[in-house]
Design a protein around this motif. Sequence first.
Motif, PDB file in Angstrom:
ATOM      1  N   LYS A  61       0.755  -1.332  -0.020  1.00  0.00           N
ATOM      2  CA  LYS A  61       0.131   0.057  -0.035  1.00  0.00           C
ATOM      3  C   LYS A  61       1.021   1.154   0.050  1.00  0.00           C
ATOM      4  O   LYS A  61       1.776   1.485   0.737  1.00  0.00           O
ATOM      5  N   LYS A  62       0.821   2.227  -0.856  1.00  0.00           N
ATOM      6  CA  LYS A  62       1.509   3.416  -1.057  1.00  0.00           C
ATOM      7  C   LYS A  62       0.450   4.558  -1.478  1.00  0.00           C
ATOM      8  O   LYS A  62      -0.110   4.547  -2.442  1.00  0.00           O
ATOM      9  N   ASN A  63       0.384   5.632  -0.708  1.00  0.00           N
ATOM     10  CA  ASN A  63      -0.163   6.572  -0.757  1.00  0.00           C
ATOM     11  C   ASN A  63      -1.857   6.436  -1.027  1.00  0.00           C
ATOM     12  O   ASN A  63      -2.304   6.853  -2.017  1.00  0.00           O
ATOM     13  N   GLY A  64      -2.262   5.487  -0.609  1.00  0.00           N
ATOM     14  CA  GLY A  64      -3.864   5.170  -0.919  1.00  0.00           C
ATOM     15  C   GLY A  64      -3.939   4.302  -1.988  1.00  0.00           C
ATOM     16  O   GLY A  64      -5.028   4.117  -2.378  1.00  0.00           O
ATOM     17  N   ARG A  71      -6.773   2.131  -7.251  1.00  0.00           N
ATOM     18  CA  ARG A  71      -6.940   3.355  -6.370  1.00  0.00           C
ATOM     19  C   ARG A  71      -8.429   3.650  -6.023  1.00  0.00           C
ATOM     20  O   ARG A  71      -9.268   3.436  -6.923  1.00  0.00           O
TER      21      ARG A  71
END
Length: 130
Positions: free
Chosen positions: A19-22, A37
């Motif tokens: 998980k990265k930046n939502g 996303r």
Amino acid sequence: MGLEKTESLLHKFGYSFSKKNGIIIIKMDFAQRIFMRFSDAGEVIIKDKLVGWNFLTGMFEMSLKNAFLYNFVAALFGTVVIVYFSVELGISYVIFFYLIFLTWIFIWAMYYLIKLENIKRILVSWNQDL
């Protein structure tokens, strides 16, 4: 369905992800990645990318759609070159090996496409269960 519930379902079914930046990045076999996303409006955007070494793009990173276009153009160029040299040099068995190579590329393209559509179907069905 939210980000957390999707994460728990991916973990439950043994998918490798981060998980990265939502954005959830699902790591599939043979250097295929799915990016999921979640927007504030409740919609889910799913994209794909072939990264690292793979059978369709080599070391280039690109989406599956762009990989199809890349391989189509390369196949057209390769066909012209192979046919020209096989006629010019009188070597007919080169076309046979070239057709085997094109079949190999087609099989890998279908493999990546089936994996992509299958995971998209699974993710969309999870997100419809609100």
